[in-house]
Motif scaffolding. Structure first.
Motif, PDB file in Angstrom:
ATOM      1  N   ALA A 146       0.847  -1.192   0.000  1.00 47.51           N
ATOM      2  CA  ALA A 146       0.000   0.000   0.000  1.00 47.51           C
ATOM      3  C   ALA A 146       0.881   1.241   0.000  1.00 47.51           C
ATOM      4  O   ALA A 146       1.944   1.268   0.626  1.00 47.51           O
ATOM      5  N   CYS A 147       0.455   2.272  -0.715  1.00 46.90           N
ATOM      6  CA  CYS A 147       1.283   3.476  -0.826  1.00 46.90           C
ATOM      7  C   CYS A 147       0.446   4.739  -0.669  1.00 46.90           C
ATOM      8  O   CYS A 147      -0.750   4.745  -0.978  1.00 46.90           O
ATOM      9  N   GLU A 148       1.091   5.782  -0.202  1.00 43.61           N
ATOM     10  CA  GLU A 148       0.476   7.104  -0.220  1.00 43.61           C
ATOM     11  C   GLU A 148       0.744   7.719  -1.594  1.00 43.61           C
ATOM     12  O   GLU A 148       1.777   7.443  -2.217  1.00 43.61           O
ATOM     13  N   ILE A 149      -0.181   8.540  -2.072  1.00 46.99           N
ATOM     14  CA  ILE A 149      -0.031   9.210  -3.363  1.00 46.99           C
ATOM     15  C   ILE A 149       0.290  10.679  -3.106  1.00 46.99           C
ATOM     16  O   ILE A 149      -0.501  11.396  -2.483  1.00 46.99           O
ATOM     17  N   ILE A 150       1.454  11.099  -3.576  1.00 45.07           N
ATOM     18  CA  ILE A 150       1.928  12.467  -3.339  1.00 45.07           C
ATOM     19  C   ILE A 150       2.072  13.201  -4.664  1.00 45.07           C
ATOM     20  O   ILE A 150       2.696  12.695  -5.605  1.00 45.07           O
ATOM     21  N   LYS A 151       1.503  14.401  -4.750  1.00 45.78           N
ATOM     22  CA  LYS A 151       1.607  15.200  -5.975  1.00 45.78           C
ATOM     23  C   LYS A 151       1.553  16.685  -5.622  1.00 45.78           C
ATOM     24  O   LYS A 151       0.680  17.112  -4.866  1.00 45.78           O
ATOM     25  N   ASP A 152       2.497  17.452  -6.177  1.00 50.98           N
ATOM     26  CA  ASP A 152       2.532  18.909  -5.972  1.00 50.98           C
ATOM     27  C   ASP A 152       2.402  19.297  -4.497  1.00 50.98           C
ATOM     28  O   ASP A 152       1.601  20.157  -4.117  1.00 50.98           O
ATOM     29  N   ASN A 153       3.167  18.605  -3.661  1.00 45.58           N
ATOM     30  CA  ASN A 153       3.207  18.888  -2.228  1.00 45.58           C
ATOM     31  C   ASN A 153       1.864  18.673  -1.526  1.00 45.58           C
ATOM     32  O   ASN A 153       1.585  19.276  -0.492  1.00 45.58           O
ATOM     33  N   LYS A 154       1.049  17.802  -2.095  1.00 43.29           N
ATOM     34  CA  LYS A 154      -0.212  17.419  -1.462  1.00 43.29           C
ATOM     35  C   LYS A 154      -0.319  15.894  -1.479  1.00 43.29           C
ATOM     36  O   LYS A 154       0.352  15.225  -2.264  1.00 43.29           O
ATOM     37  N   MET A 155      -1.162  15.348  -0.588  1.00 39.26           N
ATOM     38  CA  MET A 155      -1.374  13.904  -0.567  1.00 39.26           C
ATOM     39  C   MET A 155      -2.852  13.599  -0.765  1.00 39.26           C
ATOM     40  O   MET A 155      -3.723  14.438  -0.490  1.00 39.26           O
ATOM     41  N   LEU A 156      -3.134  12.400  -1.249  1.00 39.99           N
ATOM     42  CA  LEU A 156      -4.507  12.009  -1.558  1.00 39.99           C
ATOM     43  C   LEU A 156      -5.188  11.397  -0.338  1.00 39.99           C
ATOM     44  O   LEU A 156      -4.628  10.515   0.324  1.00 39.99           O
ATOM     45  N   PHE A 157      -6.394  11.864  -0.068  1.00 38.19           N
ATOM     46  CA  PHE A 157      -7.249  11.298   0.979  1.00 38.19           C
ATOM     47  C   PHE A 157      -8.522  10.752   0.325  1.00 38.19           C
ATOM     48  O   PHE A 157      -8.903  11.186  -0.758  1.00 38.19           O
ATOM     49  N   ILE A 158      -9.177   9.804   0.987  1.00 39.19           N
ATOM     50  CA  ILE A 158     -10.424   9.229   0.480  1.00 39.19           C
ATOM     51  C   ILE A 158     -11.525   9.435   1.514  1.00 39.19           C
ATOM     52  O   ILE A 158     -11.357   9.101   2.688  1.00 39.19           O
ATOM     53  N   THR A 159     -12.661   9.954   1.076  1.00 41.95           N
ATOM     54  CA  THR A 159     -13.791  10.198   1.981  1.00 41.95           C
ATOM     55  C   THR A 159     -14.538   8.881   2.253  1.00 41.95           C
ATOM     56  O   THR A 159     -14.304   7.877   1.582  1.00 41.95           O
ATOM     57  N   HIS A 160     -15.460   8.910   3.204  1.00 43.42           N
ATOM     58  CA  HIS A 160     -16.215   7.710   3.583  1.00 43.42           C
ATOM     59  C   HIS A 160     -17.077   7.195   2.433  1.00 43.42           C
ATOM     60  O   HIS A 160     -17.443   6.024   2.388  1.00 43.42           O
ATOM     61  N   ASP A 161     -17.424   8.088   1.462  1.00 45.34           N
ATOM     62  CA  ASP A 161     -18.244   7.647   0.320  1.00 45.34           C
ATOM     63  C   ASP A 161     -17.391   7.482  -0.953  1.00 45.34           C
ATOM     64  O   ASP A 161     -17.863   7.668  -2.072  1.00 45.34           O
ATOM     65  N   HIS A 162     -16.103   7.128  -0.756  1.00 54.66           N
ATOM     66  CA  HIS A 162     -15.191   6.767  -1.850  1.00 54.66           C
ATOM     67  C   HIS A 162     -14.941   7.894  -2.854  1.00 54.66           C
ATOM     68  O   HIS A 162     -14.946   7.684  -4.068  1.00 54.66           O
ATOM     69  N   LYS A 163     -14.674   9.070  -2.345  1.00 54.92           N
ATOM     70  CA  LYS A 163     -14.293  10.194  -3.207  1.00 54.92           C
ATOM     71  C   LYS A 163     -12.868  10.627  -2.851  1.00 54.92           C
ATOM     72  O   LYS A 163     -12.499  10.668  -1.677  1.00 54.92           O
ATOM     73  N   GLY A 164     -12.076  10.954  -3.895  1.00 54.27           N
ATOM     74  CA  GLY A 164     -10.702  11.386  -3.675  1.00 54.27           C
ATOM     75  C   GLY A 164     -10.619  12.879  -3.400  1.00 54.27           C
ATOM     76  O   GLY A 164     -11.266  13.678  -4.087  1.00 54.27           O
ATOM     77  N   VAL A 165      -9.825  13.257  -2.392  1.00 53.81           N
ATOM     78  CA  VAL A 165      -9.650  14.665  -2.020  1.00 53.81           C
ATOM     79  C   VAL A 165      -8.158  14.912  -1.773  1.00 53.81           C
ATOM     80  O   VAL A 165      -7.510  14.149  -1.045  1.00 53.81           O
ATOM     81  N   TRP A 166      -7.612  15.953  -2.378  1.00 55.38           N
ATOM     82  CA  TRP A 166      -6.205  16.301  -2.130  1.00 55.38           C
ATOM     83  C   TRP A 166      -6.114  17.219  -0.916  1.00 55.38           C
ATOM     84  O   TRP A 166      -6.922  18.126  -0.754  1.00 55.38           O
ATOM     85  N   GLY A 167      -5.142  16.970  -0.044  1.00 52.10           N
ATOM     86  CA  GLY A 167      -4.968  17.780   1.156  1.00 52.10           C
ATOM     87  C   GLY A 167      -3.505  17.921   1.521  1.00 52.10           C
ATOM     88  O   GLY A 167      -2.622  17.347   0.863  1.00 52.10           O
ATOM     89  N   GLY A 168      -3.250  18.677   2.560  1.00 58.20           N
ATOM     90  CA  GLY A 168      -1.871  18.879   3.012  1.00 58.20           C
ATOM     91  C   GLY A 168      -1.250  17.572   3.493  1.00 58.20           C
ATOM     92  O   GLY A 168      -1.957  16.683   3.981  1.00 58.20           O
TER      93      GLY A 168
END
Length: 335
Positions: A146-168
């Motif tokens: 398993a890996c974290e996804i890092i792009k442009d100094n942000k990381m990917l998070f997943i909401t409880h309803d399976h949506k991707g959100v970029w955050g710090g």
């Protein structure tokens, strides 16, 4: 909301995780070198004999596969080792290092059916080498962390309803990136801990060779290379994000291995680099063609041609030969 790395861990290894029910081969979601030809395992067996002859490994020998899935690769290695050698098999122990209990049971059954031999199963913590020589093999292991996804100094998070959100980037991930010396891309969550624990176990062995085949390259790719496989269809990063709810725990999730990172972590924890090359080069150097020639002398020409055709994708530039790589590390000589 959770980080993508934790989401991916549950996707693949959770209670209903994909790897507990994954299908490989023609009827499954993807092919591996193992499912294409038994000579993949045969070449490894041929190589083990060479290592014994060159006294890089010794008998008694522990042969361990990490992440054996259904156990076919290890079965092929055992059967070819039996056919190619005299007096070696009696002094070999075959072990599957597998964390999933469901797969341990399946591996033991398949190995027994294929070889009439017993397979020992354990997780990493239970591995024991105690002064024995060891050959450790893996196929498509590192692309399953398993890996974290890092792009442009942000990381990917997943909401409880399976949506991707970029955050710090959170604290633990900043520490992870620092330890892995990475700035962006796929940052494997548990890779360093795994390598450190494995090498602590291997340190008990009198000599060891670790050989790994995987999909990737020497450096981290610049693009978002996370992929999902479902019914032999590859879905790219954008497809995955748009279909998280339907793909979750129902497809394989993988990415290109950054082999310079894997090598860096092995060397950081006192392993010695041996080689890094394409799968095609590795299999040819290990004696694949000599093995096929030996095989041709004992079967019909028609059977020979059939097996030769199966081998072709393993070494062809357009098949798995160039996209897959081989990395070997060995026990470091202590001064």
């Amino acid at each position: 909301m959770r980080s993508f790395g934790n989401y991916m861990q549950e996707w693949l290894y959770g209670e209903k995780g994909y790897y507990k029910k994954a299908l490989i081969g023609q009827k499954g979601d993807f092919y591996t070198s193992v499912s294409l030809s038994k000579f993949f395992g045969g070449a490894v067996a041929f190589y083990i004999i060479k290592l014994l002859e060159e006294e890089k490994l010794f008998l008694p020998l522990k042969i361990v596969e990490i992440g054996a899935h259904h156990g076919h690769f290890l079965s092929d290695i055992a059967n070819f080792l039996n056919a190619l050698s005299v007096g070696v098999m009696e002094k070999c122990e075959f072990v599957s290092c597998e964390p999933l209990k469901e797969l341990q049971k399946l591996q033991r059954t398949i190995f027994k059916q294929a070889t009439q031999l017993d397979l020992n199963s354990c997780n990493l913590e239970e591995l024991d080498f105690k002064e024995k020589s060891a050959f450790v093999i893996s196929n498509e292991l590192f692309d399953a962390f398993a890996c974290e996804i890092i792009k442009d100094n942000k990381m990917l998070f997943i909401t409880h309803d399976h949506k991707g959100v970029w955050g710090g980037i959170d604290g633990p991930t900043k520490e992870l990136l620092k330890n892995l010396d990475l700035k962006q891309g796929c940052a494997p969550l548990f890779l360093e801990a795994f390598i450190k624990d494995l090498l602590e176990k291997l340190d008990e062995a009198s000599s060891w060779v670790f050989l790994s085949f995987d999909y990737g390259d020497e450096i981290e790719r610049k693009d978002m290379h996370l992929r999902a496989f479902k019914n032999h269809q590859a879905l790219d990063f954008k497809d995955i994000l748009n279909n998280l709810a339907s793909l979750y725990q129902q497809s394989d999730l993988t990415y290109d291995v950054n082999f310079s990172l894997v090598r860096f972590l092995f060397e950081k924890h006192q392993a010695q680099f041996s080689f890094f090359k394409s799968q095609a080069s590795a299999l040819l150097d290990m004696g694949l063609m000599e093995l096929l020639e030996t095989f041709s002398k004992s079967v019909s020409y028609e059977r020979y041609l059939k097996e030769a055709a199966k081998i072709k994708p393993l070494i062809s530039p357009g098949g798995l030969g160039e996209r897959f790589k081989a990395l070997e590390l060995v026990k470091k000589n202590k001064m």
